[in-house]
Design an enzyme around this catalytic site. Sequence first.
Site, PDB file in Angstrom:
ATOM      1  N   ARG A   1       2.716  12.895  33.075  1.00  0.00           N
ATOM      2  CA  ARG A   1       3.807  12.062  33.590  1.00  0.00           C
ATOM      3  C   ARG A   1       3.199  10.784  34.156  1.00  0.00           C
ATOM      4  O   ARG A   1       2.617  10.794  35.236  1.00  0.00           O
ATOM      5  CB  ARG A   1       4.549  12.832  34.681  1.00  0.00           C
TER       6      ARG A   1
ATOM      7  N   HIS B   1       8.043  10.990  39.710  1.00  0.00           N
ATOM      8  CA  HIS B   1       8.896  12.123  39.341  1.00  0.00           C
ATOM      9  C   HIS B   1      10.317  11.633  39.041  1.00  0.00           C
ATOM     10  O   HIS B   1      10.902  11.946  38.014  1.00  0.00           O
ATOM     11  CB  HIS B   1       8.911  13.150  40.480  1.00  0.00           C
TER      12      HIS B   1
ATOM     13  N   TYR C   1       0.467  10.901  46.233  1.00  0.00           N
ATOM     14  CA  TYR C   1      -0.229  12.168  45.968  1.00  0.00           C
ATOM     15  C   TYR C   1      -1.187  12.127  44.790  1.00  0.00           C
ATOM     16  O   TYR C   1      -1.812  13.121  44.472  1.00  0.00           O
ATOM     17  CB  TYR C   1       0.775  13.324  45.822  1.00  0.00           C
TER      18      TYR C   1
END
Lengths: 361, 326
Positions: A261, A265, A274
């Site tokens: 990805r 998100h 993160y």
Amino acid sequence: MADGGLPVIARFEVRHRNYLAPDGSINRPLPAFASDAKLLVSLYRAMVLLRSFDRKAVALQRTGRLGTYAVSLGQEAVSVGIASAMRSEDVLLPSYRDNGALIWRGVKLEEILLFWGGDERGNHFSGPVQDFPFCVPVGSQAPHAAGVGYAFKLRKEPRVAVCLFGDGATSKGDVYEAMNFAGVHKLPVVFVATNNQWAISVPLRLQTGCETLAQKAIAAGFIGEQVDGSDVVAVRAAAEEAIVAARDGQGPRFIEAVTYRLGDHTTSDDASRYRPEEDVQARWKEEPIARLRAFLAGQKMWSKADEEQLAAECHERVEAAVERYLATEPRGPETMFDHLYADLPEVYVAQRNELAREEDG
Amino acid sequence: MAEVTLVEAINLALARAMEDDPGVLLLGEDVGLNGGVFRATAGLQKRFGAERVLDTPLAELLISGLCVGMATQGLKPVGEIQFMGFLYPCIDQLVNHASRIRNRTQGRLTCPMVLRTPHGAGIRAPEHHSESTEAMLAHIPGLRVVIPSSPERAYGLLLAAIRDPDPVVFLEPTRIYRAAKGEVEDNGEALPLDVAFVLREGRDVTLISWGAMLKETMAAADALAVEGIAAEVVDLATLKPYDEVTVLSSVAKTGRCVIVHEATRTGGFGAEIAALIAERGLASLLAPVARVTGYDTVVPMARLEQKFMPSVGHIATAARQACQFS
């Protein structure tokens, strides 16, 4: 035989499938469909359209004209590759990030925008009418796929249910329960995990102790295969094989499409909190669109002029859809009672009228 | 007409529905060869085959999720959950999918499924087998929650539930599965959903209940009659959506209302009925609305179970107090 000579009663293997290397070169002989230049180009076009649509959707969200949106950036090959192997009469059970599959199956861009723009009419697809809407809870569509597959088998219909979910969903009992049942009854269901390495901020190594997600199929009694999810040829080949086998009565399959990805998100997420930017940049070298473009260009199937024309076409198509989306008038608030039940129970008519009166007043 | 138990009436309805509609199929744990832990599906696998009377793996979430998938394909799945305490894994499917897929897709996909489960305490069962959390289900938009109180209504309401185009949770009063007997004509006739049944007419006080608790409620009405108190007994039967008209018109007639349920009190469905009466029936009230319910505790195991359940005495006392209120 370290265990006192105890016999081994079972051994399992997990295959990994890849044809196109990140630079577009070929690793092994291509599957038969890849000799169809038109098909390869159509896969490419679908991925580019999806990326173009994604970019616009994010822009709409940033300017307050769309709700939270989940981008497909970096994993376009999965939903496009899978959907391209399906027949229209098959049933797709998508997760919320599978726009590419819906678009391939004929769902209109403005319908997808309507959904993410907060209007249930977006789920009233003009595409295959039995396809499921995006599943927003994680993995809970897998039991539906098993139910759909059971109906197909019961009626002896040569149709296949194709269920898409992410790596996080494989941690849920729902997915295992569905796979287990599909395995028991040899149902025509293909389960596809898009392993994009991240369940929001939780990396795969905290998601599972397994070496692969594909091996989770073994516990359910059928074949699990890992494919390079950034190689659309590999995804399509695995999907085709699995769907043909399922249609042929050979039971379910599981495909783990390993991808990455590249984006957040959703538009509500900030992945930089993160994961280091260097990691993401490194992964950009493997992304599916450049990879297929390099292959097509190398085969003289694609030119710079084709690319420019495609970009213009995508732009035009997306803009036209956005216009139609933005021009869609909101519904009256009392319509929230529509389709609540087949016939609205009398007791709720008063509530609907209350809402309608409030609007008039 | 044959006299049958409540669970036999359910068996009759299931058989009738399967006979009438080849799309009806049963699924659950032990429903096949074993005929269900309460024998509700006894003999049906032999009669209709293992494809239509399907023993599933031990996975309740799966059963409810399969029903959703099957129902979207035009089948009429009837899932069985062995006890209501095992229904909770199904809540995700009921709330997020079954009850709203019609609305989410604006009618493109629908979910004509039934999920059956035994309901309530009083059978000296192990932990987690005595649940009566119907209020939780009745809170879910798009769902129907139905609970019969006699063999006749079990037969007619289950047929209606299976024929209904929307998802229905069908709660079966475990305590009277075999204790309730009645004449049931297996004529394929359904009873209406969303409608309360007036089991006994009376002018002095309205007693409202559902499921197994109507046994005690009717007994209380008998006891009150001896004292000259004419209680009207309403079997709510469908809790979602419920028949507000019958509730309000009965209270308008009697001016007094006692709601009886074995579920715990706080947030129980009795609170909903009391609120309705407060909002729309206050002028006719001659006494405060009373609730006779289980306590706000976990349903105790066998030794204390009866102490948890509302008794005939509790109900009669509450009704007397309502009648004496001035």
